[in-house]
Design a protein around this motif. Structure first.
Motif, PDB file in Angstrom:
ATOM      1  N   LEU A   1       0.815  -1.212   0.000  1.00  0.00           N
ATOM      2  CA  LEU A   1       0.000   0.000   0.000  1.00  0.00           C
ATOM      3  C   LEU A   1       0.847   1.261   0.000  1.00  0.00           C
ATOM      4  O   LEU A   1       0.321   2.356  -0.198  1.00  0.00           O
ATOM      5  CB  LEU A   1      -0.933   0.021   1.221  1.00  0.00           C
ATOM      6  CG  LEU A   1      -2.081  -0.984   1.213  1.00  0.00           C
ATOM      7  CD1 LEU A   1      -2.766  -1.020   2.568  1.00  0.00           C
ATOM      8  CD2 LEU A   1      -3.080  -0.645   0.117  1.00  0.00           C
TER       9      LEU A   1
ATOM     10  N   SER B   1      -3.307  -2.987  -3.991  1.00  0.00           N
ATOM     11  CA  SER B   1      -3.733  -1.644  -4.405  1.00  0.00           C
ATOM     12  C   SER B   1      -4.781  -1.679  -5.519  1.00  0.00           C
ATOM     13  O   SER B   1      -5.163  -0.640  -6.047  1.00  0.00           O
ATOM     14  CB  SER B   1      -2.527  -0.812  -4.853  1.00  0.00           C
ATOM     15  OG  SER B   1      -1.872  -1.429  -5.957  1.00  0.00           O
TER      16      SER B   1
ATOM     17  N   ALA C   1      -6.968  -1.221   5.872  1.00  0.00           N
ATOM     18  CA  ALA C   1      -5.759  -1.867   5.351  1.00  0.00           C
ATOM     19  C   ALA C   1      -5.748  -3.364   5.647  1.00  0.00           C
ATOM     20  O   ALA C   1      -5.396  -4.167   4.783  1.00  0.00           O
ATOM     21  CB  ALA C   1      -4.514  -1.208   5.941  1.00  0.00           C
TER      22      ALA C   1
ATOM     23  N   TYR D   1      -1.462   4.009   7.000  1.00  0.00           N
ATOM     24  CA  TYR D   1      -2.267   3.079   6.218  1.00  0.00           C
ATOM     25  C   TYR D   1      -3.748   3.421   6.401  1.00  0.00           C
ATOM     26  O   TYR D   1      -4.156   3.920   7.458  1.00  0.00           O
ATOM     27  CB  TYR D   1      -2.023   1.645   6.679  1.00  0.00           C
ATOM     28  CG  TYR D   1      -0.673   1.090   6.321  1.00  0.00           C
ATOM     29  CD1 TYR D   1      -0.260   1.016   4.994  1.00  0.00           C
ATOM     30  CD2 TYR D   1       0.186   0.618   7.309  1.00  0.00           C
ATOM     31  CE1 TYR D   1       0.984   0.493   4.657  1.00  0.00           C
ATOM     32  CE2 TYR D   1       1.430   0.087   6.978  1.00  0.00           C
ATOM     33  CZ  TYR D   1       1.821   0.036   5.655  1.00  0.00           C
ATOM     34  OH  TYR D   1       3.037  -0.476   5.320  1.00  0.00           O
TER      35      TYR D   1
END
Length: 256
Positions: A104, A158, A118, A114
């Motif tokens: 990420l 992602s 996450a 994050y």
């Protein structure tokens, strides 16, 4: 053309006096699964570096998602997995979950926090590659094939539209390759992720991918895999510069 993710137009590159690639043109579209094949030293790694923007073409142009590669900034749209086994330190003190979450960074930035979801993203990515049950395990305790799945999960976290894999089966036992390739096929079919797979495993061409690019300094063939398979064996051998031995994957139980 909005469905074209990668476009190379008349691209050439040299290392000093040595030609790596010359006059290469290629398009990869949404949802396609490409195998990039060719002998050692044929320019496959240079091709990947050009696509990723790590080097600039000396002639011609490279575009990603319709933009020149040098100005392309939406890195989260592309996932990349290299030949992990040549560089990864298996004693690295991180869990599977931590390795995947680090994917990420390219979206959040090195010093940003994050997102709140996450951990959910981590588990979805691990589930996609069949590794959710290993989330808390040390990355160094996994087999080579399992580690490669984790790095693919890291590339997936992602939400990329394009996945580039540079010989990902290096370090994976042949008995486990079939389940690894099956996993890639599911990602392509079920998530509509376009895949560009650099491989020496020619058998993959006929069993998994939708398109083939045969590279040996120039592009000797690019098109649907059915058309590639219809070409005579002697012609394919000429493209490679030596006879191509087709290897069948053994039927195993899958990777554990």
């Amino acid at each position: 053309m909005p469905d074209v993710l990668i476009e190379l137009e008349d691209v050439s590159y040299r290392y000093g006096d040595e030609t790596a690639l010359e006059h290469v043109s290629l398009q990869v579209r949404k949802g396609e699964f490409w195998a990039v094949i060719g002998p050692n030293g044929s320019g496959k790694s240079t091709l990947i570096k050009l696509i990723l923007g790590l080097i600039a073409p000396q002639t011609g142009q490279v575009q990603l998602f319709g933009k020149p590669v040098g100005t392309f900034r939406n890195k989260e749209r592309i996932g990349y997995v290299s030949q992990k086994s040549n560089a990864f330190n298996s004693a690295f003190p991180a869990t599977v979950s931590e390795v995947v979450k680090s994917g990420l960074v390219k979206k959040t930035g090195m010093f940003r926090r994050y997102p709140e979801d996450a951990d959910e993203k981590v588990m979805r990515a691990l589930d996609a590659v069949g590794m959710a049950e290993y989330a808390g395990r040390s990355i160094g305790r996994l087999s080579g094939g399992q580690q490669q799945r984790v790095f693919i999960a890291r590339a997936l976290i992602s939400g990329p539209e394009l996945l580039i894999l540079d010989e990902p089966t290096v370090g994976i036992d042949r008995e486990h390759m079939e389940s690894f390739y099956d996993m890639l096929g599911r990602l392509n079919r079920e998530k509509s992720i376009a895949i560009l797979l650099v491989t020496h495993d020619v058998d993959t061409v006929s069993e998994l991918v939708t398109h083939v690019a045969c590279v040996n300094r120039s592009i000797h063939f690019h098109g649907p895999q059915e058309e590639y398979n219809r070409r005579e064996e002697r012609i394919r051998n000429d493209w490679y510069g030596h006879p191509v031995r087709r290897i069948r994957h053994p039927k195993g139980e899958g990777e554990k």
